[in-house]
Design a protein around this motif. Sequence first.
Motif, mmCIF file in Angstrom:
data_model
loop_
_atom_site.group_PDB
_atom_site.id
_atom_site.type_symbol
_atom_site.label_atom_id
_atom_site.label_comp_id
_atom_site.label_asym_id
_atom_site.label_seq_id
_atom_site.Cartn_x
_atom_site.Cartn_y
_atom_site.Cartn_z
ATOM 1 N N ALA A 188 -0.895 -0.761 -2.462
ATOM 2 C CA ALA A 188 -2.260 -0.469 -2.921
ATOM 3 C C ALA A 188 -2.905 -1.719 -3.479
ATOM 4 O O ALA A 188 -2.227 -2.635 -3.966
ATOM 5 N N ALA A 190 -5.305 -3.159 -6.349
ATOM 6 C CA ALA A 190 -5.836 -2.858 -7.671
ATOM 7 C C ALA A 190 -7.289 -3.315 -7.774
ATOM 8 O O ALA A 190 -7.744 -4.166 -7.004
ATOM 9 N N PRO A 191 -8.055 -2.772 -8.722
ATOM 10 C CA PRO A 191 -9.458 -3.176 -8.877
ATOM 11 C C PRO A 191 -9.637 -4.667 -9.136
ATOM 12 O O PRO A 191 -10.682 -5.229 -8.793
ATOM 13 N N TRP A 196 -0.189 -4.172 -5.307
ATOM 14 C CA TRP A 196 0.932 -3.462 -5.919
ATOM 15 C C TRP A 196 1.747 -2.773 -4.827
ATOM 16 O O TRP A 196 1.212 -2.407 -3.782
ATOM 17 N N ARG A 206 3.927 -5.692 -8.682
ATOM 18 C CA ARG A 206 2.811 -6.364 -8.018
ATOM 19 C C ARG A 206 3.283 -7.710 -7.469
ATOM 20 O O ARG A 206 4.223 -8.309 -7.978
ATOM 21 N N PHE A 228 -5.194 3.677 -6.959
ATOM 22 C CA PHE A 228 -5.832 3.326 -8.218
ATOM 23 C C PHE A 228 -7.070 4.169 -8.453
ATOM 24 O O PHE A 228 -7.870 4.401 -7.528
ATOM 25 N N ASN A 230 -10.741 4.881 -10.670
ATOM 26 C CA ASN A 230 -11.877 4.026 -11.010
ATOM 27 C C ASN A 230 -11.691 3.310 -12.344
ATOM 28 O O ASN A 230 -12.284 2.254 -12.572
ATOM 29 N N GLY A 232 -9.038 1.902 -13.279
ATOM 30 C CA GLY A 232 -8.016 0.866 -13.139
ATOM 31 C C GLY A 232 -6.597 1.349 -13.321
ATOM 32 O O GLY A 232 -5.649 0.566 -13.170
ATOM 33 N N ARG A 233 -6.418 2.627 -13.612
ATOM 34 C CA ARG A 233 -5.072 3.156 -13.802
ATOM 35 C C ARG A 233 -4.410 3.413 -12.456
ATOM 36 O O ARG A 233 -5.030 3.913 -11.528
ATOM 37 N N ALA A 234 -3.137 3.052 -12.346
ATOM 38 C CA ALA A 234 -2.380 3.295 -11.119
ATOM 39 C C ALA A 234 -1.731 4.673 -11.178
ATOM 40 O O ALA A 234 -1.172 5.062 -12.206
ATOM 41 N N TRP A 235 -1.802 5.399 -10.070
ATOM 42 C CA TRP A 235 -1.163 6.701 -9.939
ATOM 43 C C TRP A 235 -0.122 6.624 -8.828
ATOM 44 O O TRP A 235 -0.402 6.126 -7.738
ATOM 45 N N SER A 258 1.324 8.199 -13.941
ATOM 46 C CA SER A 258 0.246 7.229 -14.133
ATOM 47 C C SER A 258 0.799 6.014 -14.870
ATOM 48 O O SER A 258 1.691 6.125 -15.700
#
Length: 259
Positions: A188, A190-191, A196, A206, A228, A230, A232-235, A258
Motif C-alpha cells: 500500500a 501511505a499518504p 508499506w 515500510r 490507508f 484519509n 493516515g492510519r493504516a488498516w 489499525s
Amino acid sequence: MARPDARAIAVEGLGNRGETRAMAGKKSPRSAMPKKIRGLAIGPRGDLGMTEVLRRGHGQIGAILRVSPKWKLTTYRHGLSRGARPESITAGPHGVMWFLDAAGRIGLITASGVIHEVPIGRRIVPSVNTFGPSRPIIATPAGEIWFLPGKKLIGRFTPSHGVRYYRPRSSFHGREAEGERGALIGLALAPDGQVWFTRISGEVARIDRQGRVRTVTNRLVQAYGIAFANDGRAWVGESPRNVPELPGAAETPARVASI
C-alpha cells in the motif's frame, strides 16, 4: 459512483477494441457476464477498472474491463501481449491505470483505451492458496510502480522502464526478526508517499527506494491486505487462525487491525 439500481452489466462479443455494452434487467445471460475478475480498482475519473482472464480451449485470454459511472462496460484486448494474464490493477497519475501481467509484464491502459506492456524479466509467482489474492500493484504520484512478483520479492518499476527487485529484511534483530520468514502479501501507498508491505507472519513494515526497511510491528497473528484511511492510519486485515476460539463460538472471525 451511483448505485446500479438492479442493472446487470454484461459483455457482448469478443472484439479486440473497446466494445461497449450495458444490459438492464435480471435476465442477462450468464454467458455474457465477466467470467474471472482478478483485479479491481477505481480509476482517476471515477470509472471502475477490472482485469479478466478467460479460458479458451487449452489456453487463456486476458482483457482489461472498464465500467463508466453510467454503468457502461467496455472490454479492451488490443495491445495485450500474446499469453497475457492480467491480474491486479491500480490507478496512476495522468489518467492512466497500471496492471500486473502474470506472464511477466507490467502494463498500462490510457483513458482512451490504448494498452502498452513492458517485460519485467520474470514471471509473477501466483499465490499457493486456491482463493489467495492476486499479487498487488501500486502507483506513486512520481510515476513509479511497486509490485509483488512473488512471496519473497518486492519490485519497483521506474518511468524509464527500469526494474529493480528487493528482498526485504526486517529491521528487527535476533528472534524479533523471525517475521521476515513469512511470505509477502499486502502492499500500500501511505499518504506521505511511503510504501508499506505486510507478511503473512504478522509483520508490517515500510520500504524506501533504496530497499531499506523499517519494521513497524511484527505482533499481528497473520497480516494480509493493507490500506490507508484519509487520516493516515493504516488498516491491516488480520487472520486469527492460530488464536484459540472463544468458548461456545463456532469459529473465530477475521479481524482488522489499525496502526
